[in-house]
Design a protein around this motif. Structure first.
Motif, mmCIF file in Angstrom:
data_model
loop_
_atom_site.group_PDB
_atom_site.id
_atom_site.type_symbol
_atom_site.label_atom_id
_atom_site.label_comp_id
_atom_site.label_asym_id
_atom_site.label_seq_id
_atom_site.Cartn_x
_atom_site.Cartn_y
_atom_site.Cartn_z
ATOM 1 N N GLY A 61 0.824 -1.201 0.000
ATOM 2 C CA GLY A 61 0.000 0.000 0.000
ATOM 3 C C GLY A 61 0.859 1.251 0.000
ATOM 4 O O GLY A 61 2.088 1.174 0.113
ATOM 5 N N PRO A 62 0.211 2.419 -0.123
ATOM 6 C CA PRO A 62 0.952 3.685 -0.204
ATOM 7 C C PRO A 62 1.887 3.920 0.989
ATOM 8 O O PRO A 62 2.929 4.556 0.840
ATOM 9 C CB PRO A 62 -0.160 4.742 -0.245
ATOM 10 N N PHE A 67 5.191 2.340 7.264
ATOM 11 C CA PHE A 67 4.683 1.434 8.302
ATOM 12 C C PHE A 67 5.745 0.407 8.673
ATOM 13 O O PHE A 67 5.970 0.114 9.858
ATOM 14 C CB PHE A 67 3.401 0.750 7.812
ATOM 15 N N SER A 68 6.428 -0.149 7.676
ATOM 16 C CA SER A 68 7.498 -1.107 7.941
ATOM 17 C C SER A 68 8.587 -0.466 8.795
ATOM 18 O O SER A 68 9.120 -1.082 9.724
ATOM 19 C CB SER A 68 8.092 -1.628 6.628
ATOM 20 N N ASP A 69 8.924 0.787 8.473
ATOM 21 C CA ASP A 69 9.932 1.526 9.234
ATOM 22 C C ASP A 69 9.508 1.704 10.696
ATOM 23 O O ASP A 69 10.336 1.641 11.605
ATOM 24 C CB ASP A 69 10.146 2.898 8.591
ATOM 25 N N TYR A 70 8.222 1.938 10.914
ATOM 26 C CA TYR A 70 7.690 2.145 12.253
ATOM 27 C C TYR A 70 7.721 0.854 13.079
ATOM 28 O O TYR A 70 7.896 0.876 14.295
ATOM 29 C CB TYR A 70 6.249 2.672 12.136
ATOM 30 N N LEU A 105 10.431 -4.906 -1.534
ATOM 31 C CA LEU A 105 10.074 -5.451 -2.848
ATOM 32 C C LEU A 105 9.916 -4.344 -3.880
ATOM 33 O O LEU A 105 10.356 -4.486 -5.019
ATOM 34 C CB LEU A 105 8.785 -6.269 -2.728
ATOM 35 N N ASN A 106 9.284 -3.245 -3.479
ATOM 36 C CA ASN A 106 9.175 -2.050 -4.322
ATOM 37 C C ASN A 106 8.767 -0.884 -3.420
ATOM 38 O O ASN A 106 8.747 -1.022 -2.195
ATOM 39 C CB ASN A 106 8.191 -2.254 -5.495
ATOM 40 N N ASN A 107 8.440 0.249 -4.014
ATOM 41 C CA ASN A 107 8.132 1.439 -3.207
ATOM 42 C C ASN A 107 6.833 1.333 -2.427
ATOM 43 O O ASN A 107 6.556 2.163 -1.561
ATOM 44 C CB ASN A 107 8.068 2.686 -4.104
ATOM 45 N N GLY A 131 -2.883 1.103 12.828
ATOM 46 C CA GLY A 131 -3.338 2.475 13.026
ATOM 47 C C GLY A 131 -3.919 3.081 11.767
ATOM 48 O O GLY A 131 -4.717 2.445 11.068
ATOM 49 N N SER A 132 -3.463 4.278 11.429
ATOM 50 C CA SER A 132 -3.992 4.984 10.252
ATOM 51 C C SER A 132 -3.126 4.794 9.009
ATOM 52 O O SER A 132 -3.370 5.436 7.986
ATOM 53 C CB SER A 132 -4.110 6.478 10.565
ATOM 54 N N PHE A 133 -2.124 3.928 9.102
ATOM 55 C CA PHE A 133 -1.287 3.672 7.918
ATOM 56 C C PHE A 133 -2.140 3.024 6.823
ATOM 57 O O PHE A 133 -2.925 2.114 7.073
ATOM 58 C CB PHE A 133 -0.131 2.726 8.272
ATOM 59 N N ASP A 134 -1.964 3.512 5.593
ATOM 60 C CA ASP A 134 -2.742 3.009 4.454
ATOM 61 C C ASP A 134 -2.022 1.795 3.865
ATOM 62 O O ASP A 134 -1.226 1.903 2.923
ATOM 63 C CB ASP A 134 -2.896 4.117 3.411
ATOM 64 N N VAL A 135 -2.271 0.629 4.465
ATOM 65 C CA VAL A 135 -1.614 -0.608 4.032
ATOM 66 C C VAL A 135 -2.575 -1.780 4.134
ATOM 67 O O VAL A 135 -3.561 -1.740 4.870
ATOM 68 C CB VAL A 135 -0.368 -0.929 4.899
ATOM 69 N N LYS A 136 -2.251 -2.831 3.396
ATOM 70 C CA LYS A 136 -2.910 -4.127 3.547
ATOM 71 C C LYS A 136 -1.856 -5.111 4.026
ATOM 72 O O LYS A 136 -0.726 -5.114 3.526
ATOM 73 C CB LYS A 136 -3.506 -4.588 2.216
ATOM 74 N N ILE A 137 -2.214 -5.942 4.985
ATOM 75 C CA ILE A 137 -1.278 -6.884 5.596
ATOM 76 C C ILE A 137 -1.743 -8.297 5.274
ATOM 77 O O ILE A 137 -2.905 -8.640 5.492
ATOM 78 C CB ILE A 137 -1.215 -6.677 7.121
#
Length: 368
Positions: A61-62, A67-70, A105-107, A131-137
């Protein structure tokens, strides 16, 4: 009692007469030959490992990079696409939820490779901190079989069937391509202290690739290697084992992983590590060399006279160095190389000296 899980290579382990054991709920080969023979083979030539029990968690996701860094103490945002980082993933108290590899893997997508025993825990932890991170896990573990080929001659052998130019892959980087005609993610990583590769493939393709590598390496003695030698190999290189060196209570700074902690960014547990950096820690993980052949096992206590000063996390009689070695958490006044302590083994005190780690450096490539 729940039924043990099996990797796509289980029938191969049976066919090759592996000694199967319960490892983190998986029926896995402890050894095929003696652990010492397998250990020495990887140090001198190369050996093949089934590590398909490891977990893979994809974040897409964007906000995947942020999110990974966090989630981890090391830096994902500073990686280029195609690079990998090793990192602890901390809880709010600075303890370690797990130690992971993060593949950029990519940006907009990363993959966390996590320990088999922690996969479900890690997935819940990552999901609960979204949280509010725009991701899919996604728990993508079932999408992959993972084969590790490790040893100083691994590149030479694998190059015979790799359409990926292995010599062009730097340490802790990966490429997509075909190996023996099979689609694979090929990374120059491993947990043995030797050069080598980890291959992520479709589970249905695992047996063909496994057999091909064994066939190619048969003339120089390449064989399958079990979890027993994987443990002794990682120990000599002073690589951490979750549940031994790492746990939910000791921090990366105590575990000697300061190099993985990037304080210039935000991450879970940062405040605790800031305090530890400012004021120091009571304990730190150190290497020990014991006199004689007694082996210091996990949980054994370390003393200075009658004062308890620490505890053993792992210990073996090193097949490569022919010494009794251990890793231990010790109080601050014993961190200096050459400090003398005693390990209590079956009611007796065995003299030990603090020594530099890693105990052994093999053919593993440098990040520089």
């Amino acid at each position: 009692m729940s039924e043990l899980k099996r990797t796509p290579l289980f029938d191969e382990h049976v066919r090759l007469k592996g000694k199967l054991v319960d490892f983190a709920g998986w029926e896995m080969p402890l050894q095929f030959d003696s652990i010492i023979n397998e250990h020495n083979l990887v140090r001198k030539v190369a050996g093949l490992f089934d590590v398909s029990h490891m977990g893979e968690i994809e974040i897409a996701g964007p906000d995947a990079i942020d999110f990974s860094d966090y989630l981890v103490t090391n830096s994902v945002s500073s990686l280029k696409n195609g690079a990998i980082v090793y990192s602890p993933m901390c809880n709010e108290k600075g303890g370690i939820v797990d130690d992971v590899l993060v593949y950029r893997l990519n940006n907009a997508k990363t993959m966390f490779v996590v320990n088999a025993s922690n996969k479900d825990k890690d997935f819940k932890w990552i999901t609960s901190n979204k949280g509010s991170f725009d991701v899919k896990i996604k728990d993508a573990s079932a999408d992959f079989a993972q084969i590790a080929f490790q040893g100083p001659r691994a590149e030479e052998i694998l190059s015979e069937v790799s359409q990926v130019r292995l010599e062009k892959i730097p340490f802790y980087h990966f490429e997509y391509g075909r190996v023996n005609g099979i689609k694979a993610l090929v990374s120059r990583t491993g947990y043995t202290g030797e050069d080598g590769f980890e291959l992520y493939v479709d589970p249905e393709a695992a047996v063909a690739l496994w057999r091909k590598i064994l066939e190619l390496g048969s003339s120089i003695g390449v064989k399958p290697i079990g979890l027993g030698a994987r443990d002794t190999l990682r120990f000599e290189a002073a690589y951490m084992l979750y549940g031994n060196e790492l746990n939910d209570y000791n921090s990366p700074l105590e575990a000697g992983l300061k190099w993985t902690v990037k304080m210039e960014k935000d991450f879970i547990g940062k405040e605790v590590l800031e305090e530890q950096l400012a004021n120091g820690t009571k304990y730190k993980l150190k290497g020990l060399e014991l006199s004689g052949k007694s082996i210091a096992r996990h949980g054994f206590e370390v003393f200075d006279g009658e004062k308890k000063i620490g505890w053993i996390t792992s210990g073996i009689f090193s097949p490569t160095l022919q010494k009794s070695l251990a890793l231990a958490y010790l109080e601050k006044e014993y961190w200096k190389i050459g400090s003398e302590v005693q390990v209590e083994i079956r009611g007796k005190r065995s003299p030990a000296t603090v020594v530099k780690t890693p105990f052994y450096r093999g053919s593993v490539k440098s990040k520089g």
